[in-house]
Design a protein around this motif. Structure first.
Motif, PDB file in Angstrom:
ATOM      1  N   MET A   1      -1.563  -2.284   3.367  1.00 57.16           N
ATOM      2  CA  MET A   1      -1.126  -1.499   2.221  1.00 57.16           C
ATOM      3  C   MET A   1      -1.192  -0.015   2.608  1.00 57.16           C
ATOM      4  O   MET A   1      -2.168   0.439   3.170  1.00 57.16           O
ATOM      5  CB  MET A   1      -2.034  -1.784   1.022  1.00 57.16           C
ATOM      6  CG  MET A   1      -1.690  -0.978  -0.208  1.00 57.16           C
ATOM      7  SD  MET A   1      -2.799  -1.218  -1.633  1.00 57.16           S
ATOM      8  CE  MET A   1      -2.680  -2.949  -1.950  1.00 57.16           C
TER       9      MET A   1
ATOM     10  N   ARG B   1       0.080   3.633  -1.716  1.00 62.01           N
ATOM     11  CA  ARG B   1       0.046   2.462  -2.603  1.00 62.01           C
ATOM     12  C   ARG B   1      -1.383   2.110  -2.990  1.00 62.01           C
ATOM     13  O   ARG B   1      -1.647   1.733  -4.135  1.00 62.01           O
ATOM     14  CB  ARG B   1       0.747   1.281  -1.957  1.00 62.01           C
ATOM     15  CG  ARG B   1       2.264   1.475  -1.955  1.00 62.01           C
ATOM     16  CD  ARG B   1       3.029   0.364  -1.309  1.00 62.01           C
ATOM     17  NE  ARG B   1       2.692  -0.937  -1.858  1.00 62.01           N
ATOM     18  CZ  ARG B   1       2.958  -2.086  -1.247  1.00 62.01           C
ATOM     19  NH1 ARG B   1       3.569  -2.100  -0.094  1.00 62.01           N
ATOM     20  NH2 ARG B   1       2.608  -3.233  -1.800  1.00 62.01           N
ATOM     21  N   GLN B   2      -2.293   2.231  -2.029  1.00 63.50           N
ATOM     22  CA  GLN B   2      -3.698   1.953  -2.320  1.00 63.50           C
ATOM     23  C   GLN B   2      -4.233   2.938  -3.360  1.00 63.50           C
ATOM     24  O   GLN B   2      -4.914   2.541  -4.308  1.00 63.50           O
ATOM     25  CB  GLN B   2      -4.528   2.028  -1.038  1.00 63.50           C
ATOM     26  CG  GLN B   2      -5.969   1.632  -1.241  1.00 63.50           C
ATOM     27  CD  GLN B   2      -6.743   1.617   0.065  1.00 63.50           C
ATOM     28  OE1 GLN B   2      -6.200   1.849   1.139  1.00 63.50           O
ATOM     29  NE2 GLN B   2      -8.035   1.361  -0.029  1.00 63.50           N
TER      30      GLN B   2
ATOM     31  N   GLN C   1      -2.869   2.130  -6.836  1.00 63.90           N
ATOM     32  CA  GLN C   1      -3.572   0.996  -7.440  1.00 63.90           C
ATOM     33  C   GLN C   1      -4.936   1.427  -7.968  1.00 63.90           C
ATOM     34  O   GLN C   1      -5.345   1.038  -9.064  1.00 63.90           O
ATOM     35  CB  GLN C   1      -3.715  -0.153  -6.442  1.00 63.90           C
ATOM     36  CG  GLN C   1      -4.363  -1.381  -7.033  1.00 63.90           C
ATOM     37  CD  GLN C   1      -3.594  -1.943  -8.217  1.00 63.90           C
ATOM     38  OE1 GLN C   1      -2.364  -2.046  -8.179  1.00 63.90           O
ATOM     39  NE2 GLN C   1      -4.298  -2.317  -9.281  1.00 63.90           N
TER      40      GLN C   1
ATOM     41  N   ILE D   1      -4.608   3.284 -11.268  1.00 63.95           N
ATOM     42  CA  ILE D   1      -4.373   2.341 -12.373  1.00 63.95           C
ATOM     43  C   ILE D   1      -5.703   1.724 -12.814  1.00 63.95           C
ATOM     44  O   ILE D   1      -5.982   1.614 -14.011  1.00 63.95           O
ATOM     45  CB  ILE D   1      -3.365   1.253 -11.949  1.00 63.95           C
ATOM     46  CG1 ILE D   1      -1.973   1.866 -11.804  1.00 63.95           C
ATOM     47  CG2 ILE D   1      -3.367   0.083 -12.938  1.00 63.95           C
ATOM     48  CD1 ILE D   1      -0.966   0.963 -11.094  1.00 63.95           C
ATOM     49  N   GLU D   2      -6.516   1.342 -11.834  1.00 63.34           N
ATOM     50  CA  GLU D   2      -7.799   0.724 -12.157  1.00 63.34           C
ATOM     51  C   GLU D   2      -8.759   1.722 -12.806  1.00 63.34           C
ATOM     52  O   GLU D   2      -9.514   1.349 -13.713  1.00 63.34           O
ATOM     53  CB  GLU D   2      -8.406   0.114 -10.897  1.00 63.34           C
ATOM     54  CG  GLU D   2      -7.611  -1.078 -10.392  1.00 63.34           C
ATOM     55  CD  GLU D   2      -8.132  -1.628  -9.084  1.00 63.34           C
ATOM     56  OE1 GLU D   2      -9.351  -1.551  -8.835  1.00 63.34           O
ATOM     57  OE2 GLU D   2      -7.307  -2.143  -8.304  1.00 63.34           O
TER      58      GLU D   2
ATOM     59  N   CYS E   1      -0.507  11.197  -8.991  1.00 63.23           N
ATOM     60  CA  CYS E   1       0.720  10.439  -9.267  1.00 63.23           C
ATOM     61  C   CYS E   1       1.948  11.195  -8.762  1.00 63.23           C
ATOM     62  O   CYS E   1       2.855  10.592  -8.176  1.00 63.23           O
ATOM     63  CB  CYS E   1       0.846  10.122 -10.755  1.00 63.23           C
ATOM     64  SG  CYS E   1      -0.281   8.820 -11.291  1.00 63.23           S
TER      65      CYS E   1
END
Length: 108
Positions: A1, A5-6, A9, A12-13, A60
């Motif tokens: 990944m 991308r990591q 993620q 988001i978490e 972001c």
């Protein structure tokens, strides 16, 4: 990944966990509060507000535009201190923020 991308993620978490802990704000602080020049906007925002309104949006943008990510990060140290005063189980949130630091340091 990929690191982008990591990081996406992890962000988001972080948001999911902040919402679960009721640390996510419904309305944005003033433009003046958001424009502080102090690290973590300590003079105008709580740490959680800084994460929500400054850190996550900036990361972001960097991810969306495929900009280089910071070469180092030490957000977890600040989070650890702040979370001592939070009346919630912030262990998962602190681990996620620590993982953001690790991810950024792994880039270089």
């Amino acid at each position: 990944m990929s690191q982008h991308r990591q990081l996406a993620q992890l962000l988001i978490e972080v948001e999911r966990e902040m919402r679960a802990l009721d640390l996510w704000q419904a309305s944005a602080p003033s433009a003046e509060a958001l424009s502080s020049a102090q690290p973590f906007c300590v003079d105008t925002l709580s740490f959680c507000e800084w994460v929500q309104w400054i850190m996550i949006p900036r990361f972001c943008i960097m991810i969306e535009q495929r900009q280089p990510l910071p070469a180092s990060s030490d957000i977890a140290s600040m989070a650890e201190e702040v979370f001592k005063e939070v009346d919630a189980d912030t262990a998962i949130l602190l681990e996620l923020i620590t993982e953001i630091d690790r991810t950024l340091r792994a880039l270089h």
